[in-house]
Design a protein around this motif. Structure first.
Motif, PDB file in Angstrom:
ATOM      1  N   ILE A 531       0.824  -1.226   0.000  1.00  0.00           N
ATOM      2  CA  ILE A 531       0.000   0.000   0.000  1.00  0.00           C
ATOM      3  C   ILE A 531       0.852   1.267   0.000  1.00  0.00           C
ATOM      4  N   ILE A 532       2.175   1.144   0.176  1.00  0.00           N
ATOM      5  CA  ILE A 532       3.018   2.341   0.317  1.00  0.00           C
ATOM      6  C   ILE A 532       2.861   3.327  -0.845  1.00  0.00           C
ATOM      7  N   PRO A 533       2.794   2.887  -2.109  1.00  0.00           N
ATOM      8  CA  PRO A 533       2.628   3.867  -3.203  1.00  0.00           C
ATOM      9  C   PRO A 533       1.330   4.687  -3.092  1.00  0.00           C
ATOM     10  N   TYR A 534       0.352   4.156  -2.392  1.00  0.00           N
ATOM     11  CA  TYR A 534      -0.961   4.826  -2.301  1.00  0.00           C
ATOM     12  C   TYR A 534      -1.116   5.641  -1.010  1.00  0.00           C
ATOM     13  N   ILE A 535      -0.112   5.561  -0.108  1.00  0.00           N
ATOM     14  CA  ILE A 535      -0.260   6.179   1.211  1.00  0.00           C
ATOM     15  C   ILE A 535      -0.539   7.682   1.159  1.00  0.00           C
ATOM     16  N   PRO A 536       0.145   8.464   0.325  1.00  0.00           N
ATOM     17  CA  PRO A 536      -0.153   9.907   0.319  1.00  0.00           C
ATOM     18  C   PRO A 536      -1.639  10.200   0.079  1.00  0.00           C
ATOM     19  N   THR A 537      -2.237   9.478  -0.870  1.00  0.00           N
ATOM     20  CA  THR A 537      -3.673   9.673  -1.143  1.00  0.00           C
ATOM     21  C   THR A 537      -4.518   9.148   0.010  1.00  0.00           C
ATOM     22  N   LEU A 538      -4.145   7.978   0.520  1.00  0.00           N
ATOM     23  CA  LEU A 538      -4.946   7.335   1.576  1.00  0.00           C
ATOM     24  C   LEU A 538      -4.940   8.177   2.849  1.00  0.00           C
ATOM     25  N   ILE A 539      -3.764   8.687   3.238  1.00  0.00           N
ATOM     26  CA  ILE A 539      -3.687   9.442   4.496  1.00  0.00           C
ATOM     27  C   ILE A 539      -4.451  10.761   4.369  1.00  0.00           C
ATOM     28  N   THR A 540      -4.451  11.322   3.142  1.00  0.00           N
ATOM     29  CA  THR A 540      -5.254  12.543   2.917  1.00  0.00           C
ATOM     30  C   THR A 540      -6.737  12.242   3.116  1.00  0.00           C
ATOM     31  N   GLN A 541      -7.202  11.120   2.544  1.00  0.00           N
ATOM     32  CA  GLN A 541      -8.624  10.758   2.686  1.00  0.00           C
ATOM     33  C   GLN A 541      -8.976  10.443   4.145  1.00  0.00           C
ATOM     34  N   LEU A 542      -8.078   9.739   4.838  1.00  0.00           N
ATOM     35  CA  LEU A 542      -8.335   9.410   6.250  1.00  0.00           C
ATOM     36  C   LEU A 542      -8.360  10.675   7.107  1.00  0.00           C
ATOM     37  N   THR A 543      -7.459  11.609   6.812  1.00  0.00           N
ATOM     38  CA  THR A 543      -7.406  12.858   7.581  1.00  0.00           C
ATOM     39  C   THR A 543      -8.671  13.687   7.358  1.00  0.00           C
ATOM     40  N   GLN A 544      -9.114  13.751   6.117  1.00  0.00           N
ATOM     41  CA  GLN A 544     -10.358  14.481   5.814  1.00  0.00           C
ATOM     42  C   GLN A 544     -11.541  13.851   6.543  1.00  0.00           C
ATOM     43  N   LYS A 545     -11.577  12.518   6.557  1.00  0.00           N
ATOM     44  CA  LYS A 545     -12.658  11.818   7.249  1.00  0.00           C
ATOM     45  C   LYS A 545     -12.579  12.083   8.757  1.00  0.00           C
TER      46      LYS A 545
END
Length: 915
Positions: A531-545
């Protein structure tokens, strides 16, 4: 607070503000009410308001606020101040029953709940007149009042069904029966007569029937221990009556009556004693055809719930709270019958399943309910033993589950249209969840991309089930205890899996869907580096949530899994690239600051745990952004909430581990505050272990000179607590601490600080605490600390060899060998009121440990000592070279034979001898 009109008006204004959807208005009002609830008369103001206010919304709000106040504060917790003064307690109990019974139903329910909470703590000893007051209300003739009494009595007495037999329990039940049995019986008779009188009045019957149901529940609770004996003598009659009732046209019967009757048959048929009642083939066939099959149907009420009340449907179906439905009762009856009649029952239903599937095939769009019933029948037939965690653990071998899966489940899921036949889609996905241990892995692997595609289904039930099924599959274990599916096997789907999971959170009704968030967490855990390549997008979505839900946290499970997913993102990324921690801090700290500033109580323990994880990832000194927070962590208000304590202690430990020198130099004035926190925690039986965690970190990490001036006072505080309130948990923690102190500062320093407090105290501690209690210490690291500490006392403390303390040398060595070789002493004195670590009083935000923020076990002597037995042997050898002849003499004359044999084994293993 006075009981004045001005205070009533102020309270009204603040209650109104707590209903405002704008957090900027609502939260300050909630904070104000929280700040004044400790004042005398506060609960009486609430009761006055809900009695006299002309605004119904305010009355309801006051009743809910009062109930939650009682939930948080009524229990009196040992070592903590009484949160409600005795005058208020007396006034509440004197007025609440009358107020509850004279209130509208919406308010009555809240006050009834409050009475139940008070009753759990005070009835009967501290509230002896409660029963009399309730019984007197039976004479009112007003069924609004009578049902209020019955509801309250039911909530008070239903615990009798679950408690273990004891003299205390029987005494209480007898007290209740003496006061309640005759009035309840008379009320029952009178209500039955009224049913005859009002036989043609549907609205009157509805009220009377609700009374009869409550009376029956009370009868059940008060006779729970005796009912089985009563039933045994009449079982055949009861069975025949229920069977006859259920073979009527049950569309005319109430659902709860039908489901209860079926559940009765289900509980009877699985008991060996009553097996003979079901052996006749005609009886079995009749039950299967006329009771089970008709009640397997997907009814109109089920369809309505599936479409319009999805959350409740899911809760009932997945979490097993559908106990009162006809379908669940019919499924239980199938399982019950299969216990003794598996072959005949499977034979009867096989024909029904085939005919149902044939009907479906003729016209799927019209006859889909036939297939739904067939799937339920197969599921019930095949399920012999089941757990929520593992699905079916034992299946009916007469049912070919794989064949049914391939022929009848997969085709529905392979349909290109994920929104077609949503009930059948949900059935199929649930089948995968239930029989995941019986269906071969290759078929499960085929189903994974199908489940991922169903994450986009419009039906909340379907996409929720898809998420839950993926989460369950990713949790499954193979033969070697590793996950059944590897990251490599799921890697081809990683992008679409993550995309669809996060998209599912945007679907109507699922913005805070706990099953989806749990699937996100589990996917991260399984996939790890993928999942590391997707982390920047994922952490942004989790933070927004996180930012969105922090405005009004309402789904505790969703929130927990969200924080777990954040922790996993940090752990997985920083494992290979520790420097990436700064990227997470940039993403999260703004939201964390807002949560802390707005005092979002539900999230604060989580924020502290994530911050601990981030801080522990830093290898060198503490960044200035953390040091700015350090003084705020010592504020007493944060420590008042029990849910904050474990997370706060963990965070302070992280500060001490990573930045003790910085704290000693730049924040030396905060050390008294740090020790003040320790002092508060050590005074509480519930939290003393947390105080020791903090103290151990101070001793281990802080420069010795920074705590020199406080050391003696620390020990005095510990001895005062020992003297006033000695518990097993405290003793275990105390033993670990003094041995860690011995390791850090030396054995002589420990002896000197004890004897500096009081002459010969060192000997008393050895004789009364260390030697007799060391066997109670649990945990590998804790035992190792104690072993190394005691070894130092034996071999590096001169007074142990040449003063009156010498007589304790061999008993101390004997106790250390016992710690190595004997089983742990886990006994707790009978008189000790042992408070469990997890026991959080009243209604407060409880601490929820984040599994993926977990702290690695830390061994403070790991670099110094590998094997403590070898270390003991080497240390004794070194001591014996310093004073030849003495050690062998002391060992051989005083140590018992078994301990001596163990010691000789340690010496041989270390290749040393005693000189």
């Amino acid at each position: 607070m006075e009981l004045s009109d001005a205070n009533l008006q102020t309270l009204t204004e603040y209650l109104k503000k707590t209903l405002d959807p704008d957090p900027a208005i609502r939260r300050p009002a909630e904070k104000f009410l929280e700040s004044v609830e400790g004042n005398q008369n506060y609960p009486l103001l609430l009761l006055t308001l809900l009695e006299k206010s002309q605004d119904n919304v305010i009355k309801v709000c006051a009743s809910v606020t009062f109930k939650n106040y009682i939930k948080r504060n009524w229990r009196i917790v040992e070592d903590e101040p009484n949160k409600i003064c005795e005058a208020d307690r007396g006034a509440i109990k004197a007025n609440i029953v009358h107020l509850m019974l004279s209130s509208p139903e919406q308010i009555q329910k809240q006050l009834s709940d409050a009475i139940s909470i008070i009753g759990r703590e005070d009835f009967p000893q501290k509230w002896p007149d409660l029963l009399t007051e309730m019984v007197n209300r039976f004479q009112s003739g007003d069924f609004h009042v009578i049902n209020g009494v019955l509801r309250t009595a039911h909530s008070l007495f239903k615990r009798y069904r679950h408690e273990f037999k004891s003299n205390e329990l029987w005494t209480e039940i007898k007290l209740v029966l003496d006061a309640f049995a005759l009035p309840l019986t008379n009320l029952f008779k009178a209500t039955i007569e009224l049913c005859s009188t009002h036989a043609n009045d549907a609205s009157a019957l509805r009220i009377l029937f609700s009374s009869l149901i409550l009376i029956s529940k009370l009868f059940y609770s008060l006779n729970f221990q005796d009912l089985p004996e009563f039933f045994e003598d009449n079982m055949e009659t009861w069975m025949n009556n229920f069977h006859t009732l259920l073979t009527l046209d049950n569309k005319l019967l109430q659902t709860d009556l039908v489901s209860n009757a079926i559940q009765f048959l289900a509980s009877v048929c699985e008991r060996p004693h009553y097996k003979n009642l079901f052996e006749d083939q005609n009886t079995l066939t009749s039950i299967c055809e006329k009771v089970i099959v008709p009640n397997m149907e997907f009814r109109a009420a089920d369809e309505e719930a599936f479409e319009d009340n999805s959350e409740e449907y899911i809760r009932r179906d997945l979490e097993g709270s559908d106990i009162d439905t006809r379908r669940r009762a019919a499924c239980d009856l199938v399982r019950g019958l299969c216990k003794f009649f598996e072959g005949p029952v499977t034979g009867i239903f096989s024909g029904y399943v085939n005919s149902m599937l044939q009907e479906y095939a003729k016209n799927p769009s019209v006859n889909w309910k036939h297939k739904d019933a067939a799937i339920y029948l197969v599921t019930s037939l095949a399920s012999k033993a089941q757990t929520q965690k593992h699905g079916i653990t034992q299946a009916n071998e007469l049912v070919n589950l794989t064949e049914f899966f391939v022929n009848h489940i997969l085709p529905d899921l392979k349909s290109a249209n994920v929104n077609e036949f949503p009930v059948l889609k949900a059935d199929g996905i649930k089948y995968i969840m239930i029989f995941r241990n019986q269906v071969p892995k290759e078929h499960l692997l085929v189903s994974i991309p199908l489940l991922i595609s169903h994450l986009q289904a419009e039906s909340i039930v379907v996409h929720t089930y898809a998420a839950h099924a993926l989460e369950r599959l990713f949790t499954m274990r193979g033969p070697n205890s590793a996950t059944l599916f590897t990251a490599a096997e799921i890697a081809p789907f990683v992008e679409i899996l993550l995309t669809n999971l996060f998209k599912a959170l945007t679907l109507p009704g699922s913005s805070e869907n706990e099953y989806i968030m749990k699937a996100i967490m589990r996917s991260f855990s399984l996939l790890q580096e993928a999942i590391i390549p997707y982390i920047p997008t994922l952490i942004t979505q989790l933070t927004q949530k996180l930012l969105a839900v922090s405005k009004n946290p309402s789904k505790p499970h969703f929130n927990h899994y969200m924080f777990e997913a954040i922790c996993l993102s940090i752990r997985i990324t920083c494992k290979s690239n520790p420097a990436a921690v700064v990227n997470f801090e940039e993403a999260l700290f703004l939201v964390f600051t807002e949560i802390l500033q707005n005092d979002v109580q539900e999230f604060i323990p989580y924020v502290f745990q994530v911050m601990s994880l981030l801080l522990e990832t830093h290898k060198n000194d503490i960044p200035s952004s953390y040091m700015a927070l350090f003084p705020h962590l010592l504020q007493p208000v944060l420590w008042e909430r029990t849910g904050n304590i474990p997370a706060l202690v963990r965070l302070l430990q992280a500060f001490l581990e990573r930045g003790s020198n910085t704290i000693a130099s730049a924040a030396a004035d905060k050390i008294p505050g740090l020790l003040g926190v320790f002092q508060k925690l050590i005074a509480s039986k519930a939290n003393d272990h947390q105080g020791f965690y903090l103290l151990n970190s101070i001793i281990e990490h802080m420069p010795p000179e920074s705590v020199d001036q406080y050391r003696k006072q620390i020990f005095i505080l510990l001895f005062q607590r020992l003297q006033n309130s000695k518990t097993t948990k405290f003793i275990k923690s105390f033993l670990v601490f003094i041995n860690l102190y011995c390791i850090k500062y030396g054995a002589l320093a420990l002896q000197e600080i004890f004897d500096g407090i009081q002459p010969k105290m060192f000997g008393m501690v050895l004789e009364k605490i260390i030697i007799p209690e060391i066997q109670k210490v649990s945990g590998n690291v804790e035992k190792k600390i104690c072993a190394v500490g005691i070894t130092k006392l034996l071999t590096e403390c001169p007074p142990m060899m040449d003063t009156e303390y010498t007589k304790l040398w061999t008993p101390l060595l004997q106790s250390l060998i016992g710690l190595f070789e004997l089983p742990e002493d886990d006994t707790i004195p009978d008189e000790e009121h042992f408070i469990d670590i997890e026991d959080t009083p009243g209604y407060q935000t409880a601490f929820s440990q984040l599994a993926f923020a977990g702290k690695k076990e830390h061994d403070p002597v790991g670099q110094m000592v590998n094997n403590p037995k070898i270390h003991l042997a080497q240390s004794l050898h070194k001591l014996s070279t310093a004073c030849p002849g003495r050690v062998p003499s002391m060992v051989s004359t005083s140590l018992n034979a078994e301990a001596l044999q163990y010691l000789q084994g340690y010496l041989q293993a270390a290749s040393v001898t005693l000189l």
